[in-house]
Design a protein around this motif. Structure first.
Motif, PDB file in Angstrom:
ATOM      1  N   LEU A  26      34.176  36.631  44.800  1.00 44.77           N
ATOM      2  CA  LEU A  26      34.794  36.828  43.482  1.00 44.77           C
ATOM      3  C   LEU A  26      36.297  37.070  43.548  1.00 44.77           C
ATOM      4  CD1 LEU A  26      32.064  38.970  41.697  1.00 44.77           C
ATOM      5  CD2 LEU A  26      32.662  36.572  41.258  1.00 44.77           C
ATOM      6  N   TYR A  40      30.095  36.180  32.297  1.00 47.96           N
ATOM      7  CA  TYR A  40      31.309  36.754  32.890  1.00 47.96           C
ATOM      8  C   TYR A  40      30.932  37.977  33.714  1.00 47.96           C
ATOM      9  CZ  TYR A  40      30.892  40.215  29.195  1.00 47.96           C
ATOM     10  OH  TYR A  40      30.412  41.203  28.372  1.00 47.96           O
ATOM     11  N   VAL A  41      31.895  38.423  34.525  1.00 49.26           N
ATOM     12  CA  VAL A  41      31.723  39.652  35.292  1.00 49.26           C
ATOM     13  C   VAL A  41      33.065  40.379  35.303  1.00 49.26           C
ATOM     14  CG1 VAL A  41      32.269  38.594  37.538  1.00 49.26           C
ATOM     15  CG2 VAL A  41      30.832  40.634  37.458  1.00 49.26           C
ATOM     16  N   THR A  42      33.014  41.687  35.275  1.00 46.46           N
ATOM     17  CA  THR A  42      34.215  42.506  35.439  1.00 46.46           C
ATOM     18  C   THR A  42      34.340  42.820  36.922  1.00 46.46           C
ATOM     19  OG1 THR A  42      33.865  43.486  33.265  1.00 46.46           O
ATOM     20  CG2 THR A  42      35.371  44.642  34.751  1.00 46.46           C
ATOM     21  N   TYR A  43      35.512  42.480  37.487  1.00 48.86           N
ATOM     22  CA  TYR A  43      35.703  42.664  38.921  1.00 48.86           C
ATOM     23  C   TYR A  43      37.175  42.980  39.185  1.00 48.86           C
ATOM     24  CZ  TYR A  43      35.282  41.776  43.938  1.00 48.86           C
ATOM     25  OH  TYR A  43      35.289  41.917  45.293  1.00 48.86           O
ATOM     26  N   TYR A  53      27.216  32.075  40.407  1.00 44.17           N
ATOM     27  CA  TYR A  53      27.685  33.357  39.870  1.00 44.17           C
ATOM     28  C   TYR A  53      27.251  33.534  38.416  1.00 44.17           C
ATOM     29  CZ  TYR A  53      30.511  34.472  43.981  1.00 44.17           C
ATOM     30  OH  TYR A  53      30.934  34.798  45.248  1.00 44.17           O
ATOM     31  N   GLN A  54      27.199  32.467  37.660  1.00 43.40           N
ATOM     32  CA  GLN A  54      26.755  32.555  36.266  1.00 43.40           C
ATOM     33  C   GLN A  54      25.275  32.969  36.210  1.00 43.40           C
ATOM     34  OE1 GLN A  54      27.548  29.039  33.984  1.00 43.40           O
ATOM     35  NE2 GLN A  54      27.423  30.138  32.051  1.00 43.40           N
ATOM     36  N   GLU A  81      28.969  32.521  48.464  1.00 45.04           N
ATOM     37  CA  GLU A  81      29.612  33.835  48.441  1.00 45.04           C
ATOM     38  C   GLU A  81      30.533  34.062  49.630  1.00 45.04           C
ATOM     39  OE1 GLU A  81      26.880  36.985  47.472  1.00 45.04           O
ATOM     40  OE2 GLU A  81      26.189  35.921  45.680  1.00 45.04           O
ATOM     41  N   LYS A 129      23.821  34.721  38.459  1.00 48.67           N
ATOM     42  CA  LYS A 129      23.768  36.082  38.990  1.00 48.67           C
ATOM     43  C   LYS A 129      24.289  37.121  37.999  1.00 48.67           C
ATOM     44  CE  LYS A 129      25.146  38.636  43.162  1.00 48.67           C
ATOM     45  NZ  LYS A 129      25.754  38.499  44.489  1.00 48.67           N
ATOM     46  N   TYR A 130      25.395  36.799  37.295  1.00 45.72           N
ATOM     47  CA  TYR A 130      26.063  37.791  36.453  1.00 45.72           C
ATOM     48  C   TYR A 130      26.023  37.489  34.956  1.00 45.72           C
ATOM     49  CZ  TYR A 130      28.116  39.373  40.855  1.00 45.72           C
ATOM     50  OH  TYR A 130      28.299  39.842  42.125  1.00 45.72           O
TER      51      TYR A 130
END
Length: 152
Positions: free
Chosen positions: A92, A134-137, A127-128, A87, A130-131
């Motif tokens: 991101l 996908y993630v909206t950022y 990240y996969q 991170e 964790k979220y």
């Protein structure tokens, strides 16, 4: 300034000393008592940066001797240090930045981030986990598999 040098500056600011020392192939880096050793036989600044990020992660997140990885507590601390590195090196917003710069393909993206392809892959997998897929950022959809960005 290259990423490795930026990480060295972070270490220096924290009064963590970093030394490059010949180590066995099995050991790429080690942290103890505000000292980080990086295996000087590692050839690229990219790999050294990835290793240094994890060792700094140990400084910021770990305590005690965690060399015995048969212990669940030690494995959790190892994972926490790695995720700190993921991170810190590739937050991101960096995926969006690389996409805006026209970076395509994992090799080009890893070069852009100044990390190894393996580190990039491990970061995407983190990240996969964790979220999800996908993630909206920042008004973008970041898909992790396959790695893709869509502006909303």
């Amino acid at each position: 300034m290259q990423l490795y040098e930026k990480l060295l500056a972070i270490a220096e600011k924290q009064c963590v000393y970093v030394y490059e020392k010949a180590m066995s192939r099995r050991n790429k880096g080690l942290y103890a008592d505000q000292i980080i050793w990086i295996n000087k036989n590692i050839n690229t600044h990219q790999e050294k940066a990835c290793i240094l990020s994890e060792e700094l992660g140990h400084y910021f997140t770990s305590s005690g001797n965690i060399l015995d990885q048969s212990s669940l507590t030690n494995r959790k601390q190892e994972y926490r240090a790695r995720t700190w590195g993921y991170e810190q090196l590739i937050p991101l917003h960096k995926f969006i930045e690389a996409w805006q710069q026209g970076m395509e393909g994992r090799h080009a993206i890893a070069d852009y981030f100044e990390v190894t392809e393996d580190f990039l892959q491990q970061t995407v997998e983190h990240y996969q986990r964790k979220y999800g897929l996908y993630v909206t950022y920042q008004n973008h959809l970041i898909y992790f598999e396959p790695l893709n960005i869509i502006k909303l």
